[in-house]
Design a protein around this motif. Sequence first.
Motif, short mmCIF file in Angstrom:
data_model
loop_
_atom_site.label_atom_id
_atom_site.label_comp_id
_atom_site.label_asym_id
_atom_site.label_seq_id
_atom_site.Cartn_x
_atom_site.Cartn_y
_atom_site.Cartn_z
N VAL A 1 0.85 24.71 -9.80
CA VAL A 1 -0.16 25.43 -9.92
C VAL A 1 -0.12 26.69 -9.11
CG1 VAL A 1 -2.54 25.20 -8.52
CG2 VAL A 1 -1.69 23.13 -9.81
N PRO A 2 0.77 26.98 -8.23
CA PRO A 2 0.66 28.33 -7.62
C PRO A 2 1.41 29.24 -8.57
CG PRO A 2 1.34 26.77 -5.98
CD PRO A 2 1.19 26.04 -7.27
N LEU A 3 2.22 28.83 -9.45
CA LEU A 3 3.08 29.59 -10.55
C LEU A 3 1.77 30.19 -11.64
CD1 LEU A 3 6.15 27.74 -11.18
CD2 LEU A 3 5.89 29.90 -9.80
N ILE A 4 0.83 29.13 -11.83
CA ILE A 4 -0.12 29.51 -12.94
C ILE A 4 -1.09 30.55 -12.27
CG2 ILE A 4 -2.11 28.58 -14.20
CD1 ILE A 4 -0.41 26.11 -14.44
N LEU A 5 -1.72 30.24 -11.11
CA LEU A 5 -2.58 30.99 -10.47
C LEU A 5 -2.35 32.21 -9.64
CD1 LEU A 5 -4.97 28.27 -8.84
CD2 LEU A 5 -5.10 29.31 -10.99
N ASN A 6 -1.00 32.22 -9.36
CA ASN A 6 -0.62 33.26 -8.44
C ASN A 6 0.90 33.65 -9.10
OD1 ASN A 6 -0.30 35.35 -6.47
ND2 ASN A 6 0.38 33.92 -4.95
N SER B 1 0.68 -1.06 0.11
CA SER B 1 0.27 -0.16 0.02
C SER B 1 1.01 1.27 -0.04
CB SER B 1 -0.94 -0.02 1.19
OG SER B 1 -0.18 -0.03 2.20
N VAL B 2 1.88 1.23 0.57
CA VAL B 2 2.84 2.46 0.61
C VAL B 2 3.44 2.65 -0.67
CG1 VAL B 2 4.88 3.41 1.74
CG2 VAL B 2 3.47 2.44 3.30
N GLN B 3 3.87 1.41 -1.18
CA GLN B 3 4.69 1.43 -2.80
C GLN B 3 3.65 2.18 -3.49
OE1 GLN B 3 5.82 -2.49 -3.68
NE2 GLN B 3 7.55 -2.39 -2.48
N GLN B 4 2.29 1.70 -3.58
CA GLN B 4 1.36 2.21 -4.40
C GLN B 4 1.08 3.61 -4.15
OE1 GLN B 4 -2.08 -0.43 -3.97
NE2 GLN B 4 -1.70 -1.65 -5.50
N ALA B 5 1.06 4.17 -3.01
CA ALA B 5 1.02 5.61 -2.53
C ALA B 5 2.20 6.39 -3.06
CB ALA B 5 0.68 5.57 -1.17
N LEU B 6 3.34 5.78 -3.15
CA LEU B 6 4.67 6.51 -3.52
C LEU B 6 4.57 6.88 -4.96
CD1 LEU B 6 7.26 5.03 -1.15
CD2 LEU B 6 6.21 7.34 -1.25
N ARG B 7 3.76 5.90 -5.62
CA ARG B 7 3.79 6.19 -7.08
C ARG B 7 3.19 7.62 -7.35
NH1 ARG B 7 0.76 1.52 -9.94
NH2 ARG B 7 0.95 0.13 -8.17
N TYR B 8 2.28 7.77 -6.58
CA TYR B 8 1.53 9.38 -7.02
C TYR B 8 2.57 10.44 -6.36
CZ TYR B 8 -2.16 6.49 -7.92
OH TYR B 8 -3.00 5.63 -8.57
N ALA B 9 3.76 10.42 -5.65
CA ALA B 9 4.41 11.43 -4.92
C ALA B 9 4.81 12.55 -6.01
CB ALA B 9 5.54 10.83 -4.22
N PRO B 10 5.69 11.94 -7.30
CA PRO B 10 6.04 12.89 -8.27
C PRO B 10 4.81 13.67 -8.94
CG PRO B 10 7.08 10.52 -8.68
CD PRO B 10 5.70 10.65 -7.84
N VAL B 11 3.73 13.30 -9.12
CA VAL B 11 2.62 13.97 -9.69
C VAL B 11 2.38 14.90 -8.51
CG1 VAL B 11 0.14 13.99 -10.18
CG2 VAL B 11 1.98 12.04 -11.10
N ALA B 12 2.09 14.74 -7.50
CA ALA B 12 1.78 15.56 -6.30
C ALA B 12 2.90 16.83 -6.16
CB ALA B 12 1.76 14.90 -4.91
N VAL B 13 4.22 16.33 -6.24
CA VAL B 13 5.05 17.50 -6.01
C VAL B 13 5.11 18.44 -7.47
CG1 VAL B 13 7.49 17.78 -6.07
CG2 VAL B 13 6.64 16.08 -4.42
#
Length: 112
Positions: free
Chosen positions: A55-60, A37-49
Amino acid sequence: MPESVNVWLLIGGMAVITFCLRLSFIALAGRYDIPRSVQQALRYAPVAVLTAIIVPLILNPGPGFTIAPDALRLIAASAAFLVARLTRNILATVAGGLLLLWGLQALSSLLG
């Protein structure tokens, strides 16, 4: 001590701390099994980072906090999103978005 020496000591100390933190994960990775479950969650870390950075650079784009999207960045981000959906290639996504943004900025500066 001169201020420049303090700065270099601080940079060196932070480099050692960063190295030790990263080494600890590498050294411990072989000794312990990471739960699936941790391995699966870590797959999304690059996308989240990347999302947290972009997003802040686009909106602000300016100083202070106002949600006022920069039109050129929003267009480039939308195009990069389309490239990502079509190619599923990170390099093509980043290159496409950057090239479009730079092109739009150059065109905008030429037009005034």
